[in-house]
Design a protein around this motif. Sequence first.
Motif, short mmCIF file in Angstrom:
data_model
loop_
_atom_site.label_atom_id
_atom_site.label_comp_id
_atom_site.label_asym_id
_atom_site.label_seq_id
_atom_site.Cartn_x
_atom_site.Cartn_y
_atom_site.Cartn_z
N ARG A 199 -53.29 -58.88 77.75
CA ARG A 199 -52.45 -57.71 78.05
C ARG A 199 -53.26 -56.42 77.96
O ARG A 199 -53.86 -56.12 76.93
CB ARG A 199 -51.27 -57.64 77.08
N GLU A 200 -53.23 -55.65 79.04
CA GLU A 200 -53.84 -54.34 79.03
C GLU A 200 -52.88 -53.34 78.38
O GLU A 200 -51.67 -53.39 78.61
CB GLU A 200 -54.18 -53.89 80.46
N LEU A 201 -53.44 -52.45 77.57
CA LEU A 201 -52.62 -51.47 76.86
C LEU A 201 -52.61 -50.14 77.61
O LEU A 201 -53.64 -49.69 78.11
CB LEU A 201 -53.13 -51.26 75.44
N ASP A 202 -51.46 -49.51 77.64
CA ASP A 202 -51.32 -48.17 78.20
C ASP A 202 -50.51 -47.34 77.20
O ASP A 202 -49.27 -47.31 77.25
CB ASP A 202 -50.61 -48.21 79.55
N PRO A 203 -51.20 -46.65 76.27
CA PRO A 203 -50.49 -45.93 75.21
C PRO A 203 -50.05 -44.52 75.60
O PRO A 203 -49.74 -43.71 74.72
CB PRO A 203 -51.54 -45.89 74.10
N SER A 204 -49.99 -44.22 76.89
CA SER A 204 -49.67 -42.86 77.32
C SER A 204 -48.30 -42.41 76.81
O SER A 204 -48.06 -41.21 76.64
CB SER A 204 -49.72 -42.75 78.85
N GLY A 205 -47.39 -43.34 76.56
CA GLY A 205 -46.06 -42.98 76.06
C GLY A 205 -46.07 -42.41 74.66
O GLY A 205 -45.07 -41.83 74.21
N LEU A 206 -47.19 -42.54 73.95
CA LEU A 206 -47.27 -42.06 72.58
C LEU A 206 -47.37 -40.54 72.48
O LEU A 206 -47.42 -40.00 71.38
CB LEU A 206 -48.45 -42.72 71.85
N VAL A 207 -47.42 -39.85 73.62
CA VAL A 207 -47.39 -38.40 73.57
C VAL A 207 -45.97 -37.89 73.31
O VAL A 207 -45.75 -36.68 73.17
CB VAL A 207 -47.94 -37.77 74.87
N SER A 208 -45.01 -38.80 73.23
CA SER A 208 -43.62 -38.44 72.94
C SER A 208 -43.25 -38.86 71.53
O SER A 208 -43.66 -39.93 71.05
CB SER A 208 -42.68 -39.12 73.94
#
Length: 242
Positions: free
Chosen positions: A153-162
Amino acid sequence: MARRETALQTAQGQLRDLIGSEFRTGDKLPNERELADRLAVSRATVREVLGQLAAEGVLTRTWGVGTFVSEPAERVPVSIGDVTALRDRITASGHRPALQDATVSRAECPDDCAKILGLDVGSPVWRVDRLFAVDGVAAAWIRDHLPLRVGERELDPSGLVSIDLDMFEFLAGATGMPVRRAEIEFAAVLADEAAVGRLGVPIGHPLVSATQIGYNAEGLALFHGHITVRTDVLTLRITRGA
């Protein structure tokens, strides 16, 4: 510069001790000349230290009147005894959490987390930099590093800016492997220039620094982070069950 900062830190510590031993909330401090004589430092040093303590809320300065010991500010107790979002811990204490700043970027894996994450030093990782506030006051600066992928699984933590998405929630959804154990190691530190810029405290302000590692149920490290906390805003509490 280093000698000057050390002298200021020493003078600040001496003045804190003096306030704690001889003065109570509302008491007026001696004038700058008297304090300089008692601490064996210059009036300029006393003036700068008084300004630092006033910025922290320890003292209140009124032009033409004097310098007084302030009412101790309420600190928010935060339990770190379980794997729970910082946002939820602050809310549970009856206070308002917020993200004052947050960025997600690719970076080179630092030395201290490469071994933990099973990566080569300098290999690409995600860096998540977040500044948490409590009731509008900057309180905790968190820098986390994550691998680009966990298993297939590739991670995309961009949602953690919220503020609505926490690291533990993100990892549970993105990897299918919730964080089951977090190891935290603490150290007492004094604010350097980076902490001054992020937390808005004067140089030499006492802080708590922590290294945090989150593991899944099988003992795989999912993230490695550094936390710097203003303990005049947050009180870290460890609770252990019987």
